[in-house]
Structure formats: C-alpha cells, structure tokens
Design an enzyme around this catalytic site. Structure first.
Site, short mmCIF file in Angstrom:
data_model
loop_
_atom_site.label_atom_id
_atom_site.label_comp_id
_atom_site.label_asym_id
_atom_site.label_seq_id
_atom_site.Cartn_x
_atom_site.Cartn_y
_atom_site.Cartn_z
N HIS A 60 65.98 43.63 58.59
CA HIS A 60 66.57 44.84 58.38
C HIS A 60 67.74 44.88 59.17
O HIS A 60 69.41 45.54 58.61
CB HIS A 60 65.95 45.84 58.59
CG HIS A 60 64.88 45.87 57.18
ND1 HIS A 60 64.84 44.97 55.83
CD2 HIS A 60 63.51 46.60 57.27
CE1 HIS A 60 63.38 44.92 55.24
NE2 HIS A 60 62.85 46.13 55.87
N ASP A 71 65.14 41.57 51.21
CA ASP A 71 65.56 42.24 52.30
C ASP A 71 65.73 43.91 51.62
O ASP A 71 66.84 43.87 51.23
CB ASP A 71 65.77 41.63 53.53
CG ASP A 71 66.15 43.20 54.53
OD1 ASP A 71 66.55 43.89 54.18
OD2 ASP A 71 66.59 42.57 55.88
N HIS A 72 63.82 44.93 51.63
CA HIS A 72 64.86 45.78 50.75
C HIS A 72 66.06 46.71 50.85
O HIS A 72 66.80 47.81 50.15
CB HIS A 72 63.59 46.66 50.62
CG HIS A 72 63.28 47.42 51.33
ND1 HIS A 72 63.21 47.33 52.50
CD2 HIS A 72 63.49 48.94 52.29
CE1 HIS A 72 62.58 48.22 53.26
NE2 HIS A 72 63.29 49.56 52.95
P1 NDP Z 1 48.33 44.99 50.95
O1 NDP Z 1 47.41 45.01 52.06
O2 NDP Z 1 48.00 46.81 49.91
O3 NDP Z 1 48.48 43.72 49.90
C1 NDP Z 1 48.07 43.43 48.18
C2 NDP Z 1 47.70 43.19 46.95
O4 NDP Z 1 47.12 42.20 47.80
C3 NDP Z 1 45.88 43.86 47.62
O5 NDP Z 1 45.91 45.14 46.68
C4 NDP Z 1 45.41 42.70 47.84
O6 NDP Z 1 45.22 42.55 45.85
C5 NDP Z 1 45.63 41.70 48.02
N1 NDP Z 1 45.05 40.99 49.31
C6 NDP Z 1 44.87 42.59 50.90
N2 NDP Z 1 44.89 41.42 51.67
C7 NDP Z 1 44.62 39.94 51.03
C8 NDP Z 1 44.22 39.17 51.63
N3 NDP Z 1 43.93 39.38 53.03
N4 NDP Z 1 44.44 37.96 50.95
C9 NDP Z 1 44.41 37.72 49.90
N5 NDP Z 1 44.80 38.59 49.20
C10 NDP Z 1 44.86 39.95 49.49
O7 NDP Z 1 49.96 44.85 50.60
P2 NDP Z 1 51.68 45.81 50.41
O8 NDP Z 1 51.12 46.08 49.07
O9 NDP Z 1 51.07 46.42 52.08
O10 NDP Z 1 52.19 44.43 50.98
C11 NDP Z 1 52.31 43.83 50.58
C12 NDP Z 1 53.70 42.86 50.98
O11 NDP Z 1 55.44 43.85 51.02
C13 NDP Z 1 53.49 42.50 51.72
O12 NDP Z 1 53.75 40.64 52.54
C14 NDP Z 1 53.99 43.24 52.81
O13 NDP Z 1 54.47 42.58 54.38
C15 NDP Z 1 54.98 43.19 52.02
N6 NDP Z 1 55.83 45.10 52.28
C16 NDP Z 1 54.94 45.76 51.81
C17 NDP Z 1 55.77 47.44 52.73
C18 NDP Z 1 54.67 48.76 52.63
O14 NDP Z 1 55.16 49.98 52.94
N7 NDP Z 1 53.56 48.35 52.15
C19 NDP Z 1 57.08 47.71 52.90
C20 NDP Z 1 57.74 46.66 53.10
C21 NDP Z 1 56.55 45.53 52.82
P3 NDP Z 1 43.46 41.83 45.16
O15 NDP Z 1 42.42 42.30 46.58
O16 NDP Z 1 43.12 42.56 44.17
O17 NDP Z 1 43.89 40.34 45.35
C1 BG6 Z 2 59.35 47.60 55.97
C2 BG6 Z 2 58.51 47.90 57.58
O1 BG6 Z 2 60.18 46.38 56.12
O2 BG6 Z 2 60.36 48.57 56.37
C3 BG6 Z 2 57.91 49.04 57.73
O3 BG6 Z 2 58.11 47.05 57.20
C4 BG6 Z 2 59.29 50.37 57.41
O4 BG6 Z 2 57.38 49.00 58.70
C5 BG6 Z 2 59.98 50.05 56.46
O5 BG6 Z 2 58.70 51.51 57.67
C6 BG6 Z 2 60.92 51.04 56.02
O6 BG6 Z 2 62.03 50.81 55.44
P1 BG6 Z 2 63.02 52.58 54.89
O7 BG6 Z 2 63.30 52.43 53.36
O8 BG6 Z 2 61.76 53.19 55.10
O9 BG6 Z 2 64.12 52.69 55.83
#
Ligand code: NDP
Ligand code: BG6
Length: 513
Positions: free
Chosen positions: A263, A200-201
């Site tokens: 959060h 949980d960041h």
């Molecule tokens: P992405 O949608 O960018 O996916 C990350 C990677 O996972 C992709 O580059 C792809 O790599 C692979 N991927 C995407 N979709 C699928 C699928 N349907 N099935 C299998 N693999 C898939 O996600 P994020 O980087 O945004 O988020 C990653 C994790 O971090 C999630 O759990 C998200 O909830 C969490 N998170 C994200 C935040 C953000 O701001 N982005 C904030 C807080 C938490 P490849 O195709 O090469 O396998």
């Molecule tokens: C993530 C949520 O956990 O926290 C996002 O998935 C949200 O929707 C983000 O924007 C907010 O984080 P921060 O650190 O920018 O307050």
C-alpha cells in the site's frame, strides 16, 4: 468503447462500461474478506445496476455448504458489512444466480467439477460467459489454485476472445522477492499477464485515484513537483485497530509485508512517478515500475534507513489497549513488527536529495492515511527585523487518503492587526462536502474493473517484484537479528522514538496528520 478510452481515471463506475456476461468464482468463499468486502461489493454493484444482466456468482471452498446456506451467509454479510442496507431487489437478482461448489484447492477433480458447473450455467443460459476467478484464500494455496485452473482448462477458456478467463489474486503477493518471483512464474505458466489482476485495494480508493488527477489535471503542481521546490515527502498509513483476530496471519507477515511493501509503496509510486504518456494501464504501470526501480537500496542496521517497533499497552479512545505480545495468537517473544518507518531516496533527476519518509503502524493514535508534500521553507528575510517572530512555516500540501478524505494546503498568512505577524493557516477541500460521503468502496471499483478488463488499478508482476527487491533485504536483516533493535510505542501514540531518529538526520519531524 476502445480500451484506451475506458480507463477508470476518466470513466469511473460509469454505467456505460458494459461488463460482458460473467461468472465470478470466489475461492475462499466462507472467509473473512469474502464476507466483509467481496459480497457487499457485488451487492452494491448490483444496486447501482453495474453488473451485467447475465451475472453469476459461484462460491468455492472446502467447507461443505448448500447453495442456500451460502446465499444465507452472503445476505448476512451484506447486512453486517455493506455500506448500503441490503436491497432485496438488488440482492435478489444476484441471489437467483448464486451457487456453491465444495472442493479442495489442490484437488484437480474438484476443479473439473467446477468447470462442469460453469459449463452447465452456460448451457442453461444459451451463451458463453466470461470466467473471473477471485482467489481470496490464504496465500499458501494461491499456487495450487492457479495450477489447477490451468490443468482443468478453466484458465484458457475463451482465450483469444473478449470472454477470456481472468484471475484476481489477493495480497500478500509473496513473502519476499524469491517467493514473489516464484508466484509470478507459476502464474505465467498458466495465464497471460493481461488475464492477471493482482489486488492492492488502496488503488481502488477514490482519493488514491484522485492523486493522479490532482497531479496531472492541474497546471500549478507540475512545475513545483521536484527537488527544486520540494524538501521532503511523508507518507503515513496509520491504523487505530490492532491485530484483532488475525494474529495467526500477522505473525507471519508484520507491517513491512502487510502495509509497506504494497500500500505505501504504491502511494509513493503514484506520488513520485513521471507523467505517463497516456492514462492507459501499461503507461501508468511502466512509470510506477521506473520510479520503484530508481529507489536506492536501503541502508540497514543500526543508524540505517529503517525503524521497526511493536505496540505496547496504552489507551485508545479512552479505552485501555493491550500490547502486541499480549494479543491472542502472538508469541510472547515475537519479533514481528506492528510499525515500520523507512527513509527512502529516489535516485533520479526529479527527486535526487529529497527524502521520502514512509510509515505505517497498528494501534496508532488514530486512523489516518495521508501523503504530505513539504515544500522548501520560504526565506524569512523580507520580514526580518520586524516586531515579532518570523519563523515562517513550510508550505505543505497534503492528500488525506482516509478518513475525512480531502486535500489541504498550509500557507503563511498575516494575522490581522497593526503589527506584521504571520500564522500558518490551512486551506482545505473535503470530498464529503462537495460530493457527498457515500462513495463506492475500493472493492466495488476493482471487481468491476477486472470484469471489464481494465488492469490500471492492479499491480503488474514486475511492480510487485520491484517493491519486494527493496523490502527483502530489510526482512532478511530483521530475521537475522531476532528482536534486537525492536523498538516499542504505546498503543494510542504516533509511533516509536527510533522513527523520529530517522527524520532527525535531515532536521525533519513527523507531521501529525
Ligand atoms: P480466511 O482466513 O478467512 O480464509 C478464507 C478461506 O480460505 C476460509 O474461509 C477457508 O475456506 C479457506 N482457508 C482458510 N485457511 C486455509 C488454509 N490454511 N488452507 C487452505 N484454505 C484455507 O482469509 P481472509 O478472508 O481473511 O483473507 C483472504 C485473502 O485476502 C488473504 O490472501 C488475505 O491476505 C487477503 N486479505 C484479507 C483482508 C481481510 O481483511 N480479511 C484484507 C486484505 C487482504 P474453506 O475452509 O471453506 O476452504
Ligand atoms: C490490509 C491489511 O491490506 O489493509 C490490513 O492486511 C489492514 O492489516 C488493511 O488493516 C487496511 O486497509 P484500509 O482500507 O482499512 O486502510
């Protein structure tokens, strides 16, 4: 250094914490989080000489990428997202040990290829390394990855030694109580709890850690920290951004799952928990679980303890913003909430009768996260009958989590002059003024903590379940009623009218952070 002496509240990003030789494997290496947070965190840790000398980074994903291509993407991510400019020397040290393995998340042979890749790193290095797996993929593949880490022998590697494998799991941790329990069962079938780091960041934010220091390193707060002196607590996590390009994810999630369950509930737990016996990970997490379990089940339905809403079109920072239903990837009849507010009661000796109000939303007036402790109003009798109004303000202690991080206290003061007139004034402390503004980002702290084996700032399995236990009935109810009861608020406002109604029951109003 002994585990008990090493917790982050005391030692922070200390150079003396000494992570062992480590290979960090990022699953989902081509993704958004990897680019925006993880790679910049690794760069900044390297810049601060906090990575072990033998540090290796392996990207893993389905996309076919050459090592060089992955390194190029990573450098680009640092340029675009790091709080520090790309430092060629700091990044060069990491880049020299960076590689990429292509493979699916449910393909056992690909995990065996990954295992062989890491074995080859160990052989070349001539010593064993710790394996830290960072699962940064959509949640749908968390379980297959964990199962394959077990099946390929990667999870059990070096068990019983200080180099045992570890796994960091991104949020959301499940989508309700049943799925969180199922995920915990899968994890426990492969890993021991002390190998697991649920992120949980918010816990990695300096101001969130400071909450515990403020509470327990200052003698003045504890005597007041209870129902005798505190009237109510408000926790706000307001965002200015909308759903942006994350519509696909957000439609399945909504504010309660995305922000409240994790959060804001963590902020509540740190605010309301009893003083832990010590600052080690288990003592703190034990106290958080106790207070989460002491929250009364919510009354759901009309006139209940919960409000939800979607943003409608409005203005933010002088610019027009579209409503949620007009955002890309959002169903025109979506019943996903972009705002949620809760009124909680904690059924224990310390907090009985003190409402805790939680709210979070996207496209609110401005980005502002704070915890406001509202004390009971002072009796105005001493000043009654004088020449002016004596509507004394309640004292409020507020922790500004972000931005403009700090702490402030509202006090009633005499306005200079011949008559006795009072005015609430704000006494403030700002981190940036005292400590400078370029502090470590949450992900830097968290990646380092996992590397050194400190779980204090991560969620334990039972904590995640306690929080889901509270939120799941709300989600079930919302699903059963469709859009009925869905309120609206203009983008750029402080939220919907139904959230005000929640507080009106106790004659309270939302603070403007
Ligand atoms: P992405 O949608 O960018 O996916 C990350 C990677 O996972 C992709 O580059 C792809 O790599 C692979 N991927 C995407 N979709 C699928 C699928 N349907 N099935 C299998 N693999 C898939 O996600 P994020 O980087 O945004 O988020 C990653 C994790 O971090 C999630 O759990 C998200 O909830 C969490 N998170 C994200 C935040 C953000 O701001 N982005 C904030 C807080 C938490 P490849 O195709 O090469 O396998
Ligand atoms: C993530 C949520 O956990 O926290 C996002 O998935 C949200 O929707 C983000 O924007 C907010 O984080 P921060 O650190 O920018 O307050």
């Amino acid at each position: 250094m002994a585990e008990s002496q090493r917790h982050p509240f005391l030692h922070g990003l200390s150079k003396h914490r000494g992570a062992p030789p480590t290979v960090v494997v990022i699953f989902g290496a081509s993704g958004d989080l990897t680019a925006r947070k993880l790679i910049p965190a690794v760069h900044n840790l390297s810049h601060d000489s906090l990575l072990p000398a033998d540090f290796y980074l392996v990207g893993y994903g389905r996309k076919a990428l050459l090592d060089d291509e992955f390194r190029g993407m990573a450098a680009e991510a640092i340029r675009e997202f790091s709080r520090r400019e790309l430092n060629p020397e700091a990044w060069g040290r990491v880049a020299a040990h960076t590689s990429y393995v292509a493979g699916g998340y449910d393909e056992r042979p690909a995990f065996e290829k990954l295992a062989a890749h890491i074995d080859a790193i160990e052989q070349k290095l001539g010593r064993e390394v710790q394996r830290l797996f960072y699962i940064s993929t959509p949640p749908s593949v968390f379980a297959p990855i964990i199962i394959n880490l077990g099946a390929s022998g990667l999870a059990g590697k070096h068990l019983g030694t200080p180099l045992h494998s570890k796994v960091i799991i991104e949020k959301p941790f499940g989508k309700d109580l049943a799925s969180a329990r199922e995920l915990n069962r899968t994890i426990r079938s492969v890993f021991a709890e002390n190998q697991v780091y649920r992120i949980d960041h918010y816990l990695g934010k300096e101001t969130v850690q400071d909450l515990l220091v403020q509470r327990f390193a200052n003698a003045i707060f504890e005597p007041l920290w209870n129902r005798n002196f505190i009237d109510s607590v408000q926790i706000t996590v307001a965002e200015e951004v909308g759903v942006g390009m994350r519509g696909g994810y957000y439609e399945q999630s909504g504010c309660l799952r995305d922000m409240i369950q994790n959060h804001t509930m963590q902020l509540l737990a740190l605010t309301a928990m009893e003083p832990p016996g010590s600052l080690d990970a288990e003592s703190i997490r034990d106290e958080k679980v106790k207070v989460l379990n002491a929250i009364q089940p919510l009354t759901i339905g009309p006139a209940g303890d919960v409000a939800r809403a979607q943003y409608a079109m409005g203005m933010i920072g002088g610019k027009a913003a579209v409503g949620y239903l007009d955002e890309a990837g959002i169903a025109v009849d979506s019943n996903t909430e972009t705002y949620a507010a809760l009124r909680l009661s904690i059924n224990n000796w310390r907090w009985q009768g003190v409402p805790f109000y939680l709210r979070s939303g996207k496209r609110m007036a401005r980005r502002a996260s704070e915890i406001a402790i509202n004390f009971r109003r002072p009796p105005g009798t001493l000043f009654a009958g004088q020449t002016t109004r004596f509507d004394l303000a309640a004292n409020t202690l507020s922790f500004q989590i972000q931005p403009d991080e700090g702490l402030s206290l509202i006090l009633n003061t005499k306005v200079p002059g011949l008559e006795t007139r009072t005015q609430p004034v704000k006494m403030s402390f700002r981190y940036a003024t005292t400590f400078g503004s370029n502090t470590a980002e949450a992900y830097e702290r968290l990646v380092l903590d996992a590397m050194v084996g400190d779980g204090t700032l991560f969620i334990r399995g039972d904590e995640a379940e306690a929080s889901w236990k509270l939120c799941t009935p709300v989600l079930d109810y919302w699903r059963s009623v469709g859009r009925s009861g869905m309120d609206a608020y203009s983008a750029g406002s402080w939220g919907p009218p139904s959230a005000d109604v929640l507080l009106a029951k106790h004659h309270h109003g939302w603070r403007q952070p």
